[in-house]
Write an enzyme that holds these catalytic residues in place. Structure first.
Site, mmCIF file in Angstrom:
data_model
loop_
_atom_site.group_PDB
_atom_site.id
_atom_site.type_symbol
_atom_site.label_atom_id
_atom_site.label_comp_id
_atom_site.label_asym_id
_atom_site.label_seq_id
_atom_site.Cartn_x
_atom_site.Cartn_y
_atom_site.Cartn_z
ATOM 1 N N LEU A 129 4.182 0.344 6.703
ATOM 2 C CA LEU A 129 3.816 -0.847 5.930
ATOM 3 C C LEU A 129 4.565 -0.935 4.616
ATOM 4 O O LEU A 129 4.891 -2.017 4.143
ATOM 5 C CB LEU A 129 2.304 -0.861 5.663
ATOM 6 C CG LEU A 129 1.391 -0.991 6.879
ATOM 7 C CD1 LEU A 129 -0.071 -0.916 6.456
ATOM 8 C CD2 LEU A 129 1.665 -2.289 7.627
ATOM 9 N N SER A 131 6.534 1.817 1.268
ATOM 10 C CA SER A 131 6.743 3.147 0.699
ATOM 11 C C SER A 131 7.068 2.994 -0.777
ATOM 12 O O SER A 131 7.555 1.960 -1.233
ATOM 13 C CB SER A 131 7.868 3.901 1.423
ATOM 14 O OG SER A 131 9.089 3.183 1.315
ATOM 15 N N GLY A 135 4.424 7.970 -2.018
ATOM 16 C CA GLY A 135 4.210 8.236 -0.604
ATOM 17 C C GLY A 135 4.543 7.029 0.239
ATOM 18 O O GLY A 135 5.011 5.990 -0.258
ATOM 19 N N VAL A 137 3.040 4.406 3.391
ATOM 20 C CA VAL A 137 1.804 3.901 3.981
ATOM 21 C C VAL A 137 2.128 3.327 5.353
ATOM 22 O O VAL A 137 3.053 2.520 5.506
ATOM 23 C CB VAL A 137 1.152 2.823 3.094
ATOM 24 C CG1 VAL A 137 -0.156 2.343 3.706
ATOM 25 C CG2 VAL A 137 0.908 3.373 1.691
ATOM 26 N N LYS A 152 -1.839 6.855 4.469
ATOM 27 C CA LYS A 152 -0.841 7.153 3.438
ATOM 28 C C LYS A 152 -0.494 8.633 3.508
ATOM 29 O O LYS A 152 -1.353 9.495 3.373
ATOM 30 C CB LYS A 152 -1.370 6.807 2.042
ATOM 31 C CG LYS A 152 -0.342 7.036 0.946
ATOM 32 C CD LYS A 152 -0.829 6.535 -0.398
ATOM 33 C CE LYS A 152 0.241 6.679 -1.466
ATOM 34 N NZ LYS A 152 -0.198 6.142 -2.785
ATOM 35 N N GLU A 207 -9.278 2.083 4.344
ATOM 36 C CA GLU A 207 -9.606 0.861 5.064
ATOM 37 C C GLU A 207 -8.448 -0.127 4.962
ATOM 38 O O GLU A 207 -7.665 -0.111 4.015
ATOM 39 C CB GLU A 207 -10.876 0.239 4.484
ATOM 40 C CG GLU A 207 -10.751 -0.190 3.035
ATOM 41 C CD GLU A 207 -11.987 -0.904 2.538
ATOM 42 O OE1 GLU A 207 -12.762 -1.389 3.383
ATOM 43 O OE2 GLU A 207 -12.182 -0.980 1.312
ATOM 44 N N ASP A 214 -0.362 -8.290 0.152
ATOM 45 C CA ASP A 214 -0.454 -7.916 -1.253
ATOM 46 C C ASP A 214 -0.248 -9.169 -2.103
ATOM 47 O O ASP A 214 0.357 -10.162 -1.676
ATOM 48 C CB ASP A 214 0.554 -6.825 -1.612
ATOM 49 C CG ASP A 214 2.002 -7.276 -1.493
ATOM 50 O OD1 ASP A 214 2.418 -8.133 -2.288
ATOM 51 O OD2 ASP A 214 2.719 -6.770 -0.611
ATOM 52 N N ASP A 253 -1.459 1.368 -13.184
ATOM 53 C CA ASP A 253 -0.374 0.648 -12.507
ATOM 54 C C ASP A 253 -0.907 -0.652 -11.914
ATOM 55 O O ASP A 253 -0.679 -0.962 -10.742
ATOM 56 C CB ASP A 253 0.244 1.525 -11.411
ATOM 57 C CG ASP A 253 1.611 1.009 -10.962
ATOM 58 O OD1 ASP A 253 2.205 0.204 -11.705
ATOM 59 O OD2 ASP A 253 2.069 1.392 -9.882
#
Length: 390
Positions: A129, A131, A135, A137, A152, A207, A214, A253
């Site tokens: 999905l 990065s 990390g 995801v 993740k 979840e 986003d 963030d």
């Protein structure tokens, strides 16, 4: 009669050279000897400089020891400086060391169950999905009921801050912070469902709504948001930030990319606590997050307080929602602090943004001041599905 001896004429006695004067007079050197002396001194200076730089070069050439990861104290848990040990070796070390400090009280993160099956037997990992620096995801599915999840994966080499559990195990600070804010009764923060320690690091299972985007992608599909829609989403982000503060967590963030929008319900969820920290009243001397969202006190003085810096990032987010772009792009822009609004933005919305983006941190509002602002008291349309589609 004999004549008396003649007295010497009066006058200053002749000065006899003292030993020091005789020595200095005799120490007058010829130009050749002076050249020899200065040559020896110059050679000595050059030799000392060469020895210094040679020693420095040898020290830099030697491999430096890897720094130990820093740990953050968690509520009712103890911090430890050592990195996590793999599997049974860590458990054996914890048993040999006995009870660690803070083990009597509860831990913010429950220890992983020994009898729990591995990740692959409980979840199926799907495509990537996104990065980032903390990390990668992946989409996933829970095999027990087919529920969609996000997995993740965090590499051990990328983890800079750790938190200690009550059983002595060390986990990434992100995992502990996410568990601290994950509560069944609050839906404004993405919930941590499970976690695993894998050979390359850690896997966090969270979840994932069925139809979601986003906020950055949601915004740029529409170029900008109308004020009623922006008001509804911004109010939900404020609720999430207030919830995190009540749990003692500082996100650090807050930006459009870290807000997930459920297209079916209009709900906004705060995600990605990889840059987060434990909330404290003292100053922070380390900045984590996006440079365009950095407050001016960090650029000018190299330090900041958590709550005023959060208010600054919220002002940047609201400006981006109603204007369609960021207000600042460089450090010079941030320090200058000049804001330009399109005519469509109301005066009340401009006042709220300028208040959040005050150059003096003490002049910025607190979270409760934001909730009481007149612009946020007006009706919003974030829950209407028709407004959620371009």
């Amino acid at each position: 009669m004999p004549r008396p001896a003649r007295r010497p004429s009066a006058g200053p006695p002749r000065a006899r050279p003292c030993p020091a004067r005789r020595g200095s007079a005799s120490a007058v050197l010829s130009p050749y000897r002076l050249w020899r002396r200065w040559k020896s001194r110059l050679l000595w200076c050059w030799r000392s400089i060469a020895v210094f730089w040679l020693g420095l070069a040898r020290a830099l050439a030697q491999p430096r020891p890897r720094p130990r990861p820093r740990t953050k104290p968690l509520p009712r848990s103890a911090a430890g400086p050592e990195p996590p040990q793999p599997g049974a070796a860590r458990q054996a070390a914890a048993r040999r060391a006995g009870r660690c400090p803070g083990q009597k009280s509860g831990s913010a993160v429950p220890p992983a169950r020994v009898e729990k099956p591995p990740l692959e037997q409980l979840y199926r990992q799907g495509p990537l999905l996104g990065s980032g620096g903390c990390g990668s995801v992946y989409s996933g599915t829970r095999l027990a009921d087919g529920a969609p999840v996000a997995i993740k994966r965090v590499s051990r080499e990328r983890i800079s801050e750790w938190a200690r559990l009550r059983n002595g195990a060390l986990v990434p600070l992100e995992l502990a912070l996410l568990w601290m804010v994950s509560r069944p009764g609050f839906r404004g923060v993405v919930r941590l469902l499970d976690w695993f320690e894998v050979p390359e690091g850690f896997a966090l299972v969270m979840e994932r709504p069925q139809r979601c985007q986003d906020l950055w992608y949601f915004l740029h599909q529409r170029r900008f948001l109308t004020e009623p829609v922006a008001r509804g989403l911004f109010r939900q982000v404020l609720e999430a930030v207030r919830h995190c503060s009540s749990r003692g967590v500082l996100h650090r963030d807050i930006k459009a990319q870290n807000v997930l929008v459920d297209l079916a319900t209009g709900e906004a969820k705060l995600i990605d606590f990889g840059c987060g920290a434990i909330l404290q009243d003292t100053i922070y001397t380390r900045m984590s997050g996006t440079p365009e969202y950095s407050p001016p006190e960090w650029i000018l003085f190299g330090c900041y307080h958590g709550q005023p810096a959060t208010i600054w990032s919220l002002g940047i987010l609201l400006y981006e929602l109603v204007c369609g772009h960021l207000p600042f792009h460089t450090k010079e822009d941030i320090v200058r602090g000049q804001l330009v609004f399109p005519p469509r933005v109301s005066q009340e919305c401009q006042h709220l943004i300028r208040w959040c983006l005050s150059m003096d941190p003490t002049h910025r509002p607190c979270l409760e001041d934001l909730f009481e602002h007149s612009w946020l008291q007006e009706p919003c349309l974030a829950q209407e599905t028709a407004e959620m589609h371009p």
